[in-house]
Design an enzyme around this catalytic site. Sequence first.
Site, mmCIF file in Angstrom:
data_model
loop_
_atom_site.group_PDB
_atom_site.id
_atom_site.type_symbol
_atom_site.label_atom_id
_atom_site.label_comp_id
_atom_site.label_asym_id
_atom_site.label_seq_id
_atom_site.Cartn_x
_atom_site.Cartn_y
_atom_site.Cartn_z
ATOM 1 N N CYS B 323 5.380 7.648 26.112
ATOM 2 C CA CYS B 323 5.914 8.891 26.350
ATOM 3 C C CYS B 323 6.977 8.962 27.211
ATOM 4 O O CYS B 323 8.089 9.351 26.997
ATOM 5 C CB CYS B 323 4.774 9.919 26.899
ATOM 6 N N CYS B 324 6.998 8.314 28.106
ATOM 7 C CA CYS B 324 8.329 7.945 29.252
ATOM 8 C C CYS B 324 9.437 7.642 28.297
ATOM 9 O O CYS B 324 10.648 7.769 28.355
ATOM 10 C CB CYS B 324 7.975 7.378 30.415
ATOM 11 N N CYS B 404 7.399 15.491 34.935
ATOM 12 C CA CYS B 404 7.082 16.442 33.856
ATOM 13 C C CYS B 404 5.737 16.970 34.295
ATOM 14 O O CYS B 404 4.877 16.336 35.004
ATOM 15 C CB CYS B 404 6.819 15.422 32.756
ATOM 16 N N CYS B 407 1.983 15.385 33.876
ATOM 17 C CA CYS B 407 1.812 13.809 34.435
ATOM 18 C C CYS B 407 2.228 13.943 35.892
ATOM 19 O O CYS B 407 2.258 13.219 36.727
ATOM 20 C CB CYS B 407 2.591 12.694 33.970
ATOM 21 N N CYS B 430 8.658 5.771 35.825
ATOM 22 C CA CYS B 430 8.828 6.278 34.348
ATOM 23 C C CYS B 430 9.603 5.284 33.442
ATOM 24 O O CYS B 430 9.338 5.130 32.431
ATOM 25 C CB CYS B 430 9.651 7.547 34.115
#
Lengths: 121, 446, 556
Positions: B323-324, B404, B407, B430
């Site tokens: 995702c990062c 984010c 998270c 990240c």
Amino acid sequence: MGLQVLTACRLIDSRVVYLAHDGNWSEWIEEGETASSEAESEALKARGKAGEAANVVFETYLVDVVDDSGTLKPVSLREFIRANGPTIHPNFGLQAERRKKGDNQAITRRNAATARKVASE
Amino acid sequence: MLIKQGALAEDRWVHRSDDEALPDGTPAIVSLDRWKRDRATLVARNAPVGVRLKSDQQPMEIAADLDRVGVVALEFPVFKDGRVFSYARILRDRYGYKGELRAFGHILRDQYLFLDRCGVDAIEVRGEKALDEWQAAMNEFSVFYQPASDARRRPAVALRGTAADDVAVPAAEVTALSPSRPDFDDLAPVMVPPPADAPPAPSAERIAAAEARVRNFSGTYGHLSAQKLLAAMIETEFKGRIALVSSFGSEAAVLLHMIAEIDRSTPIILLDTQKLFGETLRYRDVLVERLGLTGVRAARPDAERLRKLDPDGMLFSRQPDLCCQIRKVEPLHRALDGFDAWITGRKRYQGRRRAVLPVIEASEGRIKVNPLASWTKELLDEYFVEHDLPHHPLEEDGFLSIGCMPCTDRVAPGEDVRAGRWRGKGKTECGIHESPAQQSLTSSAL
Amino acid sequence: MYRYDEFDHALVRERVEQFRGQVARRMTGALTADEFRPLRLMNGLYAQLHAYMLRVAIPYGTLSSRQLRMLGHIARKWDRGYGHFTTRQNIQYNWPRLVDTPDILSDLASVEMHAIQTSGNCIRNVTADQYAGVAADEIVDTRVYAEIIRQWSTFHPEFSFLPRKFKIAVSGAASDDRAAVRFHDIGIFVRRNEAGDIGFEVMAGGGMGRTPAIAPTLHKFVPEPDLLSYLEAILRVYNLLGRRDNLFKARIKILVMATGVEAFTALVEEEWQRIRESALKLPEDEIARIRGYFAPPPYEALAGVSRELDAQLLQDAAFSEWHSANVTAHKQPGYAIVNASLKPAGGVPGDMTADQMDAVAELAERYSFGEIRVTHEQNLVLAHVRKSDLYAVWRNLVELGLATANLNLISDIIACPGLDYCSLATARSIPVAQRISLAFADLKRQRDIGELRLNISGCINACGHHHAGNIGLLGVDKHGEEFYQLTLGGHDGADASIGVIAGPAFGSDEIVGAIERVTDTYLALRTPGERFIDTYRRVGLKPFKERLYPAQQAAE
């Protein structure tokens, strides 16, 4: 008619209070001023309305009581619970304090109130 | 007393009962019954006529005549009778009534705001309450969750939407692709090739050149204060070829302020992962306005990548590293294209992996400048006070390091400032500040 | 879990200050008792038998450890060291002072909590399936929509002075209903159609009270973006047409009955079509934003079976009994849902001490991602416990007195506060619940009886859900004596039904014996594996009646 006292909820905490002889609102039903005639009941009610107007109490009404060997006992279960606290929490409410202080003291208080009333008449 | 939109107003209207004569030339409010009875005469009258409705008379009864009446007055027989609120909304929204809509009768000041929101623009109140009480009641709330009949107040959902700019994934695709729950088999690492349009990896020469340059810099600039270092980098060394990458997080205002003092048009890149807190985006807007920044741009994830790899927007819960990667690392690489150097806000005090952070370093063929590397939390706090900088709204709510939304967690007193980042996910960075070699340690997926 | 942003924070803080002002105005007399009553009720503040009672909202029953600790702190600092979880997934404090309530609310606001609309004639705190997001049988996570409804209904300017209170519940399970949605003013089942789109089956007009009703379906599938416009249409029709002349006929169920389901549905449909294309349409990004808050926690990838657990189950019989009664299947392999019982034998159903709250908050942090759920049956849930941690969690719960293995058994009693606290009650509920749970304290006996919900209300308002209990008790006052009317056959699952009055009410000292006669009858009549409710539905009231009222039967 039987005996009546005037009860109310105290505005600041909604605790159960009774109009006492000295005009104060007491947490102790024993200190409640009794009425034994309609005229006396009406007089109590009027004093209760004054307490409402002064924003000290709300929901004033008369409660039927019996004189149970020197102390006042409400006739209805609801009022009995109001006067004593929840039956399921013997540690909360006035029943606990009453036990702590000892019933005798409460009776003494009640007798003192009666004495004052008699004296003022 | 008549209060119109929060201000004391002269009441031109008089109420008249059903058998009273109407005063000549004066606007008068009559009952619905009288209106129905004497409609022709009332319409022909030499002054405007208003109609009042009892709380059991629905506005449908006057709907056809709304363009002939000067005011509709709704009665509260007792404040608890809440039909008036619906009547008002029906008059405004269903019938498009634009004229004066007033309420009268037993109204509590605590109802005034609700009435206003439902489209009632005037109230008749008994004189004993002071005007400022009613005005205060009107301003007791600044946030409204739902749309109503008051166009001037925007519901929270609209305000949240404005700052968010745009949405992660188009609606149709979410429903088509999203399983009702994540497929946890996906937890196994998946090989994901880089996107086709990814900038090419830096050449060995470029990497070496950057590293050589850093060695020279350390002697020339290493002793400078953060401000002087920034000025040298932005105005001299990398003029037009340097950008700040800012999270617009809890400490970002310090660097942003320093840079604004040097050159307000310095390029500033926000990695808008489309999973940021709404607060962050709104804070960005506040800072841009306050500091007069003109170079702020958002680097967003590639829509195609999102569609393919994160169709339901829940990748963060399954594979946070991936995702990062697609929401931060890849967009950053694209955004840095054309820049020789970038500025970051990292500090040594922020935790283990940052404890040995240099002020200037080389990274993948670019120079990275970390002007605040040696700054402590105390120094940052002082800078905020000295320059009267606004704080990120999440800070007082216990968020010390802000990334984010999904998270980022609160940080308990005594915890590491970044303890709330990827809490429970076995992750502390990240990836935008990691070299590919380091990344391979944290992300076997890539 | 949902997390407040600056808008949510501002709104709740502004509400605290507004209420502070209202309390001040009441103390000076600027507000009369009558004017103050609806204002304080809208903030969950009642005047009960002995003191004020503050009802704090726990939206859709979800709490963080931080919030539960604050509830404990409030119990200690402002109350008497305990709180009472309610059938609407809220918590009540029984002893706060009026002048302290603004400060209590301020404490609550610091952890994103409030008492907004926990009473009064407005849209109440929305309730939902306590297993939302974790149940193996779930279609859609209801919390997303419950939160959307929470926001829409909070300070709704049009619907804050309704004819009567208004309760909304949401459930998203495929076949079960753990939120009793058909007993609500509006009940919502979240569905998915064949195309995979999310939508809502919307029911209206259910309720308990003196006229119990099961809500009929108004719409089979309201599309996801139209949820709020459909709800607003129902509320508007109700606000316009609901009766305001008679308190007892003011709920929406009476309007639905009087209008007829079809005609009522048509009215709603007509209004809905008018407002459907409006600002009420839910933006996809807002749904996505809120869905993001309810993402699954970072589960470990675990095997579905835990050898450790299997061994512990074999070794420890008490653990095994608790496990089979109070632990439920989780959709994530290797995890389980734990129910902490607030119904110890002889205890007050739903009561919890501040110390227990702290300890459970700690347990949740250690074993369940810091999250706790409150159920409408007045128990607590730790929603994500690793199977290998169950034994440790159980031992902790045993120490806390929260491990009674009685979920859905006869001593898992729902009870309202009754005449011990409530100014509306006609009889006591809690002492009866205590006597029943003591009479059936033997867990083996309870397990033998099997699933049986026993619900007690202290008056006709039915806060104890007696209509929905397999066995229901309604306390009544007969010439100053407490009597209990017994109903049979109520049920609040997906196949909801309303209990039927068995016959004349029983005196307080007869009631436990009467219940034992009911269970004995059931045990004699049931087929192997048959639940009480199924036996009742098969054999009807008659055999129970014969055992309950032998003299009367003989006379006939």
